[in-house]
Design a protein around this motif. Sequence first.
Motif, mmCIF file in Angstrom:
data_model
loop_
_atom_site.group_PDB
_atom_site.id
_atom_site.type_symbol
_atom_site.label_atom_id
_atom_site.label_comp_id
_atom_site.label_asym_id
_atom_site.label_seq_id
_atom_site.Cartn_x
_atom_site.Cartn_y
_atom_site.Cartn_z
ATOM 1 N N LEU A 156 -4.218 5.705 9.153
ATOM 2 C CA LEU A 156 -3.520 4.418 9.025
ATOM 3 C C LEU A 156 -2.719 4.343 7.728
ATOM 4 O O LEU A 156 -1.575 3.869 7.730
ATOM 5 C CB LEU A 156 -4.519 3.260 9.113
ATOM 6 C CG LEU A 156 -5.162 3.040 10.479
ATOM 7 C CD1 LEU A 156 -6.245 1.963 10.400
ATOM 8 C CD2 LEU A 156 -4.120 2.683 11.533
ATOM 9 N N LEU A 157 -3.309 4.820 6.629
ATOM 10 C CA LEU A 157 -2.581 4.810 5.351
ATOM 11 C C LEU A 157 -1.363 5.730 5.397
ATOM 12 O O LEU A 157 -0.301 5.390 4.874
ATOM 13 C CB LEU A 157 -3.506 5.228 4.207
ATOM 14 C CG LEU A 157 -4.573 4.219 3.795
ATOM 15 C CD1 LEU A 157 -5.521 4.830 2.774
ATOM 16 C CD2 LEU A 157 -3.939 2.948 3.247
ATOM 17 N N THR A 158 -1.514 6.877 6.033
ATOM 18 C CA THR A 158 -0.407 7.830 6.132
ATOM 19 C C THR A 158 0.726 7.262 6.968
ATOM 20 O O THR A 158 1.895 7.291 6.553
ATOM 21 C CB THR A 158 -0.887 9.164 6.743
ATOM 22 O OG1 THR A 158 -1.925 9.702 5.907
ATOM 23 C CG2 THR A 158 0.249 10.164 6.849
ATOM 24 N N VAL A 159 0.395 6.748 8.133
ATOM 25 C CA VAL A 159 1.422 6.197 9.025
ATOM 26 C C VAL A 159 2.122 5.007 8.372
ATOM 27 O O VAL A 159 3.348 4.921 8.385
ATOM 28 C CB VAL A 159 0.822 5.822 10.400
ATOM 29 C CG1 VAL A 159 1.804 5.037 11.230
ATOM 30 C CG2 VAL A 159 0.374 7.077 11.134
ATOM 31 N N SER A 160 1.340 4.114 7.770
ATOM 32 C CA SER A 160 1.966 2.948 7.137
ATOM 33 C C SER A 160 2.757 3.358 5.904
ATOM 34 O O SER A 160 3.830 2.810 5.643
ATOM 35 C CB SER A 160 0.925 1.874 6.798
ATOM 36 O OG SER A 160 -0.016 2.364 5.878
ATOM 37 N N GLY A 161 2.262 4.341 5.149
ATOM 38 C CA GLY A 161 2.993 4.821 3.970
ATOM 39 C C GLY A 161 4.305 5.474 4.355
ATOM 40 O O GLY A 161 5.337 5.251 3.719
ATOM 41 N N ILE A 162 4.286 6.276 5.414
ATOM 42 C CA ILE A 162 5.522 6.906 5.890
ATOM 43 C C ILE A 162 6.495 5.843 6.386
ATOM 44 O O ILE A 162 7.695 5.914 6.112
ATOM 45 C CB ILE A 162 5.211 7.948 6.993
ATOM 46 C CG1 ILE A 162 4.583 9.184 6.351
ATOM 47 C CG2 ILE A 162 6.467 8.318 7.784
ATOM 48 C CD1 ILE A 162 4.083 10.221 7.330
ATOM 49 N N HIS A 163 5.973 4.832 7.056
ATOM 50 C CA HIS A 163 6.835 3.755 7.548
ATOM 51 C C HIS A 163 7.503 3.023 6.385
ATOM 52 O O HIS A 163 8.709 2.755 6.425
ATOM 53 C CB HIS A 163 6.018 2.777 8.409
ATOM 54 C CG HIS A 163 6.807 1.664 8.975
ATOM 55 N ND1 HIS A 163 7.761 1.847 9.962
ATOM 56 C CD2 HIS A 163 6.818 0.330 8.684
ATOM 57 C CE1 HIS A 163 8.311 0.680 10.257
ATOM 58 N NE2 HIS A 163 7.763 -0.243 9.491
ATOM 59 N N VAL A 164 6.737 2.721 5.351
ATOM 60 C CA VAL A 164 7.286 2.026 4.174
ATOM 61 C C VAL A 164 8.338 2.900 3.483
ATOM 62 O O VAL A 164 9.414 2.421 3.132
ATOM 63 C CB VAL A 164 6.151 1.637 3.196
ATOM 64 C CG1 VAL A 164 6.712 1.197 1.849
ATOM 65 C CG2 VAL A 164 5.287 0.534 3.788
ATOM 66 N N LEU A 165 8.032 4.195 3.282
ATOM 67 C CA LEU A 165 9.001 5.094 2.647
ATOM 68 C C LEU A 165 10.277 5.218 3.475
ATOM 69 O O LEU A 165 11.379 5.287 2.928
ATOM 70 C CB LEU A 165 8.386 6.474 2.433
ATOM 71 C CG LEU A 165 7.293 6.552 1.382
ATOM 72 C CD1 LEU A 165 6.630 7.925 1.390
ATOM 73 C CD2 LEU A 165 7.834 6.221 0.008
ATOM 74 N N ASP A 166 10.114 5.222 4.792
ATOM 75 C CA ASP A 166 11.272 5.298 5.669
ATOM 76 C C ASP A 166 12.119 4.030 5.560
ATOM 77 O O ASP A 166 13.351 4.094 5.498
ATOM 78 C CB ASP A 166 10.821 5.523 7.114
ATOM 79 C CG ASP A 166 11.974 5.907 8.016
ATOM 80 O OD1 ASP A 166 12.878 6.634 7.539
ATOM 81 O OD2 ASP A 166 11.972 5.489 9.195
ATOM 82 N N LEU A 167 11.464 2.884 5.506
ATOM 83 C CA LEU A 167 12.189 1.620 5.365
ATOM 84 C C LEU A 167 12.948 1.550 4.045
ATOM 85 O O LEU A 167 14.092 1.108 3.988
ATOM 86 C CB LEU A 167 11.223 0.426 5.464
ATOM 87 C CG LEU A 167 10.709 0.077 6.854
ATOM 88 C CD1 LEU A 167 9.650 -1.017 6.753
ATOM 89 C CD2 LEU A 167 11.853 -0.385 7.751
#
Length: 173
Positions: A156-167
């Motif tokens: 969950l942290l990885t997916v959300s972190g990647i999503h934030v970095l992508d945004l």
Amino acid sequence: MDFAAVFIDLLQGVPSWLVTIIISAIPVIELRGAIPVAIGVYGMDPILAFVLAVIGNMLPVTIIFYFLEPVSKFLSAHSKLFARFFDWLFTRVEKKGNERVEKYKDLALMTFVAIPLPLTGAWTGTAAALVLKYPFKNAFLSILAGVIIAGIIVTLLTVSGIHVLDLIFGWFS
């Protein structure tokens, strides 16, 4: 170049699913490193990354449980360096583990393994169970539950972190 980049370069040509299992079986790194690599570097589906990392993280448990003590005794008898290391390890694990595991047993071991920080994973949990003479079946199930919880947290942290970095930066678009 950092350790992760060197390690990934070393495993170039190895299938990503196998790299995920290998990384998650390595002490200290375990699934805390394998899941971000699988998702972030290889673009692996998060559920597949989670499953492979849990499998890889659990592979060493039985081996550690049954072979750590005889191997540590052999190495300690033949090397002062290993003798000091294993004395430190077993003393530390017994001191910290006795308080937690004896009082709460399964829940304590599971929680200890579930915390996705260095030195709290399946390897250390297995060493703690061994030092505290915890029955293998109970230890294995508690460690498995802890590994699954840690895997969910890291995924969950990885997916959300990647999503934030992508945004923010558009790194993964």
